[in-house]
Scaffold this active site. Structure first.
Site, PDB file in Angstrom:
ATOM      1  CG  LEU A 148      36.433  29.776  33.003  1.00  0.00           C
ATOM      2  CD1 LEU A 148      37.521  28.836  33.528  1.00  0.00           C
ATOM      3  CD2 LEU A 148      35.693  30.427  34.156  1.00  0.00           C
ATOM      4  CG  ASP A 149      37.305  36.943  31.735  1.00  0.00           C
ATOM      5  OD1 ASP A 149      36.354  36.845  30.947  1.00  0.00           O
ATOM      6  OD2 ASP A 149      37.312  37.716  32.709  1.00  0.00           O
ATOM      7  CE  LYS A 150      45.289  35.016  25.551  1.00  0.00           C
ATOM      8  NZ  LYS A 150      45.832  35.912  24.507  1.00  0.00           N
TER       9      LYS A 150
END
Length: 374
Positions: A148-150
């Site tokens: 997942l993106d940060k």
């Protein structure tokens, strides 16, 4: 003396859709490390169909991967092995508090916003490092199979073994895993649901850090449904990525003119709402449904919203349960037999009208007075 020729590999059908770094792990794990792949990417020596590539790029069957010659690959046995810095007690507690479900093959986490999935330049605190806190009795660390993106929160699955990792990776790359995201987007989308079919490519001048819609980009499709609306100010939506491109949901919603609330990268100043709404990204991986190895019961897990997202829902008058009431699999109306029968009848009727019109036109032409002969 000329340098050895670079090596080229054609992506097979079994590897379609996986990340480039995952391809190296599958096929060159004993020879090529992730750090080496990253170094090739930084120096422009990692190419995909002749274009510069990064480890996180998704690959397609038939594409050609090019890397430096074998002579340029350092001897891994001569390099010191990576030594993981021991976790503190607080870090172990932190990662264990993320666990929301466990099975014999997987551990499912609720990743908080602000925590990167993997490390990188200037990124020392990341989930991959913290997975040591979830090691089994034999010291085996869980393995990442997706990311997942940060700044995106929510469901993230890690595999307990290499065998399970291979199984789950295939599910994600083969698009059999179902992922449901919740988001708040700016404005009113007008319709209740839709499908975004817009290819994505790296935006020039951003160092590969931003995507944009481009005709020559990678195929990208996102299904969206409106859960609720706050007038024309904001909408609470469900997003289902049907492909797995970098920043796909964020880039697609911005492309529609309705950026995700808090997404400055893709929405700029227009991505923020007034009235006490958090400036953090409002994108959450709410649910994951995926098959389990060995024919075991499928894994179906939902993750609670982070505090800032839950508070924004309350402020805007939305209820989370409204999103949970949305059916995961909604039948395609076009495939309904009754709909197909009506469409077939309508097409036949239209064809009859067209033929009737042609006959009338021919009849009128034959009855027209002929000009005099001189």
């Amino acid at each position: 003396m000329t340098s050895p020729d670079p090596r080229s590999f054609t992506v097979a059908a079994d590897d379609d859709g996986i990340r480039l770094d995952r391809w190296f792990k599958r096929h060159m794990g004993e020879e090529v490390s992730f750090n080496l792949v990253s170094r090739w990417a930084r120096t422009g020596q990692l190419r995909l169909d002749g274009e510069k590539a990064t480890p996180g790029d998704r690959i397609q069957a038939g594409q050609v991967i090019r890397i430096p010659a074998a002579e340029a690959v350092p001897d891994r046995s001569a390099r010191p092995q990576r030594v993981l810095e021991p976790l503190t007690d607080d870090e172990v507690e932190f990662v264990r508090e993320m666990v929301i479900a466990t099975t014999p093959d997987a551990i499912v986490l609720n990743k908080p916003p602000g925590l990167a999935t993997q490390g990188g330049t200037k990124t020392d605190k990341h989930l991959d490092r913290l997975l040591s806190g979830l090691a089994d009795e034999e010291g085996q660390r869980p393995k990442l199979v997706h990311r997942l993106d940060k700044d995106t929160s929510g469901v993230l699955l890690v595999a307990r073994s290499a065998r399970a990792a291979a199984f789950f990776s295939k599910s994600f790359s083969g698009r059999t895993a179902r992922k449901v995201y919740w988001a708040l987007v700016v404005g009113d989308l007008g319709q209740d649901e839709g499908l975004i079919d817009a290819p994505l490519a790296k935006q020039p001048g951003t160092g590969g850090e931003k995507m944009h819609v481009a005709e020559d980009g990678q195929p990208a499709r996102t299904r969206w449904r409106v859960i609720d609306r706050a007038g024309t100010r904001c909408a609470f939506v469900e997003l289902q990525p049907l492909t797995g491109r970098t920043h796909q949901l964020r880039a697609h919603m911005a492309h529609l003119g309705h950026p995700i609330v808090g997404d400055a990268k893709y929405g700029g100043a227009d991505a923020f709402l007034t009235g006490g709404i958090s400036r953090k990204l409002h994108l959450h991986a709410r649910r994951l449904k995926i098959d389990a190895p060995g024919g075991a019961k499928p894994i179906d897990v939902s993750a609670e919203l982070p505090a800032h997202f839950a508070e924004s829902l309350t402020t805007l008058g939305f209820e989370a349960r409204a999103g949970d009431n949305m059916p995961l699999d909604r039948p395609d109306p076009a495939k309904d037999p009754a709909v197909q029968a009506r469409r077939k009848a309508a097409a036949a009727k239209s064809a009859r009208k067209e033929r009737k019109g042609e006959r009338r036109a021919r009849g009128a032409s034959s009855q027209a007075p002929k000009g005099r002969r001189r």
